[in-house]
Design an enzyme around this catalytic site. Structure first.
Site, PDB file in Angstrom:
ATOM      1  N   ARG A   1      26.872 -27.861 -17.982  1.00  0.00           N
ATOM      2  CA  ARG A   1      26.016 -26.773 -18.446  1.00  0.00           C
ATOM      3  C   ARG A   1      26.372 -25.425 -17.839  1.00  0.00           C
ATOM      4  O   ARG A   1      27.038 -25.356 -16.803  1.00  0.00           O
ATOM      5  CB  ARG A   1      24.570 -27.053 -18.042  1.00  0.00           C
ATOM      6  CG  ARG A   1      23.870 -27.988 -18.991  1.00  0.00           C
ATOM      7  CD  ARG A   1      22.422 -28.145 -18.599  1.00  0.00           C
ATOM      8  NE  ARG A   1      21.823 -29.172 -19.432  1.00  0.00           N
ATOM      9  CZ  ARG A   1      20.735 -29.839 -19.107  1.00  0.00           C
ATOM     10  NH1 ARG A   1      20.134 -29.607 -17.963  1.00  0.00           N
ATOM     11  NH2 ARG A   1      20.243 -30.739 -19.926  1.00  0.00           N
TER      12      ARG A   1
ATOM     13  N   GLU B   1       0.846  -1.212   0.000  1.00  0.00           N
ATOM     14  CA  GLU B   1       0.000   0.000   0.000  1.00  0.00           C
ATOM     15  C   GLU B   1       0.881   1.263   0.000  1.00  0.00           C
ATOM     16  O   GLU B   1       1.843   1.355   0.763  1.00  0.00           O
ATOM     17  CB  GLU B   1      -0.872  -0.027   1.273  1.00  0.00           C
ATOM     18  CG  GLU B   1      -1.709   1.206   1.499  1.00  0.00           C
ATOM     19  CD  GLU B   1      -2.866   1.332   0.522  1.00  0.00           C
ATOM     20  OE1 GLU B   1      -3.620   0.363   0.357  1.00  0.00           O
ATOM     21  OE2 GLU B   1      -3.003   2.417  -0.078  1.00  0.00           O
TER      22      GLU B   1
ATOM     23  N   TYR C   1      10.068 -15.914  -5.095  1.00  0.00           N
ATOM     24  CA  TYR C   1       9.571 -15.716  -3.722  1.00  0.00           C
ATOM     25  C   TYR C   1      10.055 -16.774  -2.736  1.00  0.00           C
ATOM     26  O   TYR C   1       9.880 -16.612  -1.529  1.00  0.00           O
ATOM     27  CB  TYR C   1       8.040 -15.646  -3.722  1.00  0.00           C
ATOM     28  CG  TYR C   1       7.549 -14.442  -4.480  1.00  0.00           C
ATOM     29  CD1 TYR C   1       7.742 -13.160  -3.965  1.00  0.00           C
ATOM     30  CD2 TYR C   1       6.955 -14.561  -5.724  1.00  0.00           C
ATOM     31  CE1 TYR C   1       7.341 -12.045  -4.665  1.00  0.00           C
ATOM     32  CE2 TYR C   1       6.546 -13.453  -6.433  1.00  0.00           C
ATOM     33  CZ  TYR C   1       6.745 -12.186  -5.905  1.00  0.00           C
ATOM     34  OH  TYR C   1       6.363 -11.084  -6.592  1.00  0.00           O
TER      35      TYR C   1
ATOM     36  N   ASP D   1      16.878  -7.636   0.799  1.00  0.00           N
ATOM     37  CA  ASP D   1      17.789  -6.906  -0.101  1.00  0.00           C
ATOM     38  C   ASP D   1      18.957  -6.256   0.644  1.00  0.00           C
ATOM     39  O   ASP D   1      19.938  -5.868   0.017  1.00  0.00           O
ATOM     40  CB  ASP D   1      17.021  -5.810  -0.853  1.00  0.00           C
ATOM     41  CG  ASP D   1      15.925  -6.382  -1.724  1.00  0.00           C
ATOM     42  OD1 ASP D   1      16.002  -7.576  -2.057  1.00  0.00           O
ATOM     43  OD2 ASP D   1      14.995  -5.639  -2.071  1.00  0.00           O
TER      44      ASP D   1
ATOM     45  N   ARG E   1      20.952 -21.967 -19.202  1.00  0.00           N
ATOM     46  CA  ARG E   1      19.564 -22.134 -18.734  1.00  0.00           C
ATOM     47  C   ARG E   1      19.357 -21.383 -17.420  1.00  0.00           C
ATOM     48  O   ARG E   1      20.304 -21.190 -16.669  1.00  0.00           O
ATOM     49  CB  ARG E   1      19.238 -23.609 -18.535  1.00  0.00           C
ATOM     50  CG  ARG E   1      19.364 -24.358 -19.843  1.00  0.00           C
ATOM     51  CD  ARG E   1      18.698 -25.673 -19.817  1.00  0.00           C
ATOM     52  NE  ARG E   1      18.958 -26.364 -21.065  1.00  0.00           N
ATOM     53  CZ  ARG E   1      18.612 -27.590 -21.301  1.00  0.00           C
ATOM     54  NH1 ARG E   1      17.998 -28.297 -20.364  1.00  0.00           N
ATOM     55  NH2 ARG E   1      18.869 -28.152 -22.464  1.00  0.00           N
TER      56      ARG E   1
ATOM     57  N   GLU F   1      18.253  -9.266  -9.865  1.00  0.00           N
ATOM     58  CA  GLU F   1      17.077  -8.774 -10.610  1.00  0.00           C
ATOM     59  C   GLU F   1      17.319  -7.460 -11.339  1.00  0.00           C
ATOM     60  O   GLU F   1      16.832  -7.235 -12.431  1.00  0.00           O
ATOM     61  CB  GLU F   1      15.978  -8.480  -9.584  1.00  0.00           C
ATOM     62  CG  GLU F   1      14.926  -9.496  -9.426  1.00  0.00           C
ATOM     63  CD  GLU F   1      13.874  -8.980  -8.444  1.00  0.00           C
ATOM     64  OE1 GLU F   1      14.223  -8.287  -7.468  1.00  0.00           O
ATOM     65  OE2 GLU F   1      12.701  -9.284  -8.670  1.00  0.00           O
TER      66      GLU F   1
ATOM     67  N   MET G   1      16.868 -12.038  -6.108  1.00  0.00           N
ATOM     68  CA  MET G   1      16.194 -10.753  -5.866  1.00  0.00           C
ATOM     69  C   MET G   1      17.188  -9.637  -5.530  1.00  0.00           C
ATOM     70  O   MET G   1      18.275  -9.889  -5.034  1.00  0.00           O
ATOM     71  CB  MET G   1      15.159 -10.879  -4.760  1.00  0.00           C
ATOM     72  CG  MET G   1      13.839 -11.432  -5.256  1.00  0.00           C
ATOM     73  SD  MET G   1      12.567 -11.328  -4.003  1.00  0.00           S
ATOM     74  CE  MET G   1      11.133 -11.867  -4.952  1.00  0.00           C
TER      75      MET G   1
ATOM     76  N   THR H   1      14.581  -6.436   5.339  1.00  0.00           N
ATOM     77  CA  THR H   1      14.527  -6.696   3.897  1.00  0.00           C
ATOM     78  C   THR H   1      15.582  -7.720   3.529  1.00  0.00           C
ATOM     79  O   THR H   1      16.708  -7.677   4.038  1.00  0.00           O
ATOM     80  CB  THR H   1      14.738  -5.445   3.021  1.00  0.00           C
ATOM     81  OG1 THR H   1      14.975  -5.863   1.668  1.00  0.00           O
ATOM     82  CG2 THR H   1      15.929  -4.596   3.435  1.00  0.00           C
TER      83      THR H   1
HETATM   84  O1  F6P Z   1      11.501  -7.531  -0.525  1.00  0.00           O
HETATM   85  C1  F6P Z   1      12.201  -6.860  -1.529  1.00  0.00           C
HETATM   86  C2  F6P Z   1      12.051  -7.589  -2.799  1.00  0.00           C
HETATM   87  O2  F6P Z   1      12.387  -8.883  -2.464  1.00  0.00           O
HETATM   88  C3  F6P Z   1      12.863  -7.129  -3.998  1.00  0.00           C
HETATM   89  O3  F6P Z   1      14.136  -7.664  -4.099  1.00  0.00           O
HETATM   90  C4  F6P Z   1      11.986  -7.559  -5.141  1.00  0.00           C
HETATM   91  O4  F6P Z   1      12.261  -6.854  -6.296  1.00  0.00           O
HETATM   92  C5  F6P Z   1      10.629  -7.278  -4.599  1.00  0.00           C
HETATM   93  O5  F6P Z   1      10.726  -7.566  -3.221  1.00  0.00           O
HETATM   94  C6  F6P Z   1       9.520  -8.011  -5.260  1.00  0.00           C
HETATM   95  O6  F6P Z   1       8.442  -8.071  -4.401  1.00  0.00           O
HETATM   96  P1  F6P Z   1       6.901  -7.961  -4.765  1.00  0.00           P
HETATM   97  O7  F6P Z   1       6.675  -8.816  -5.941  1.00  0.00           O
HETATM   98  O8  F6P Z   1       6.235  -8.419  -3.514  1.00  0.00           O
HETATM   99  O9  F6P Z   1       6.609  -6.512  -5.040  1.00  0.00           O
END
Ligand code: F6P
Length: 352
Positions: free
Chosen positions: A167, A78, A276, A132, A270, A227, A174, A130
């Site tokens: 391979r 939110e 998640y 991250d 690959r 990512e 993430m 987090t």
């Molecule tokens: O919690 C952070 C994180 O894991 C980021 O690394 C990732 O980009 C993001 O959440 C994705 O989360 P959501 O799909 O819940 O927005």
């Protein structure tokens, strides 16, 4: 000592991670047990504050949750400050419950919103979570260690298949703005290549490195890609141009690197997107310890009435810093970071 705070609210916002419950437990056990405070739990992050979806918590609510992943209060992405009506509602809810403070457990976005809320007249304390690990002013956030253990195990597993089948396997990890998780997992999991947002990559350099590995006595290769990875060309684009390019390709980082590599080489790469799975499961022992320490520190700040701060790890200490200092900043990996230096010294390529 008599506590300044008599009643406070708590919410967990943004992406969930292991350790949220452990931190709330540490916070609640100290706040209720030592200082006799009352706690109002808001469901689904800031959404619960907007909609007054809350309940007065009991000590039992915080019992038996130390080892549980996710959040007993739920979470959401939110963004209430996009709508002034929602901001008004949050302040109304805060007043309705006669709160002295609101404790927000979350990442950068959550701390930023906490700061904005403090400017609306509410007292706020932030706890940094987090996977991250990119919260400004904080050495280690809870959730990171648990995700790191998962990613390391995933890279170990990819190694066995990469080795058996000779391979090139890519793990997408993430981390959109910061590459801490891919960097640490790549180092811990013995990746041959690590690609992080802080170091734009040259696909030709990666190809060269992979080719060398594939022509060695151990012809297999594992690549850890964050990512938010960007190529050297992409690093020169504006935010808007990059967004457009990403939308057009429709591919996530791991698949993009794989496609670019496959286009210029003979071997086939690959991809496994860890997704998640990285945020799920039970917190590691280390995460349970720092979550508890952060929670206890949060309760001590509440007791002293030291508001509008974020609890933070500094070396081996747990300190507090003004929310204002944290808000709207991201802690990216410095290019001279010790983990990058160690990775390079052991022959890992970053494609630079
Ligand atoms: O919690 C952070 C994180 O894991 C980021 O690394 C990732 O980009 C993001 O959440 C994705 O989360 P959501 O799909 O819940 O927005």
């Amino acid at each position: 000592m008599e506590s300044v705070t008599k009643r406070f609210g708590v919410l967990t916002a943004g992406g969930d991670c292991p350790g949220l419950n452990a931190a709330m437990r540490g916070l609640a056990k100290t706040a209720m047990g030592k200082y006799n405070m009352e706690i109002v739990g808001f469901y689904e992050g800031y959404r619960g504050l907007v909609n007054n979806n809350a309940k007065l918590m009991t000590e039992t609510d915080f019992s038996g949750i130390l080892h549980k992943g996710g959040s007993i209060l739920g979470s959401s992405r939110e963004r209430p400050f996009k709508d002034p009506e929602k901001v008004k509602k949050m302040v109304e809810t805060y007043k309705k419950w006669e709160l002295d403070c609101l404790v927000v457990l979350g990442g950068n976005g959550t701390q930023k919103r906490g700061y904005w809320l403090s400017k609306e007249g509410c007292n706020v304390i932030g706890l940094p979570k987090t996977i991250d690990n990119d919260i400004y002013g904080n050495d280690i956030s809870f959730g990171f260690h648990s995700a790191l253990e998962f990613c390391t195990d995933a890279l170990d597993r990819l190694h066995t298949t990469a080795s058996s089948h000779k391979r090139v396997l890519i793990a997408e990890i993430m981390g959109n703005s910061a590459g801490w998780l891919a960097l640490y997992a790549g180092l811990a999991g013995g990746a041959d290549v690590i690609i992080i947002p802080e170091i734009p990559y040259d696909i030709k350099k990666i190809k060269k490195h992979v080719e060398k590995r594939m022509s060695s006595k151990n012809p297999f290769c594992v690549i850890a890609v964050a990512e938010g990875a960007v190529s050297i060309d992409e690093a020169n684009l504006t935010k808007k141009e990059l967004k457009k390019k990403r939308k057009k390709s429709g591919l996530s980082a791991g698949y993009r690197v794989s496609k670019e590599l496959n286009a210029i080489s003979d071997f086939e790469s690959r991809v496994s997107v860890l997704g998640y799975l990285q945020r799920g499961g039970t917190p590691t022992g280390y995460d349970r310890v720092i979550s508890t320490q952060f929670g206890v520190k949060g309760a001590e700040l509440l007791a002293k009435g030291k508001y509008n701060k974020m609890v933070a790890a500094k070396g081996l200490n747990v300190v507090s810093i003004p929310l204002e200092e944290v808000a709207e900043k991201v802690q990216i990996v410095p290019v001279d970071n010790i983990a990058i230096k160690s990775a390079k010294a052991t022959g890992i390529s970053f494609g630079d």
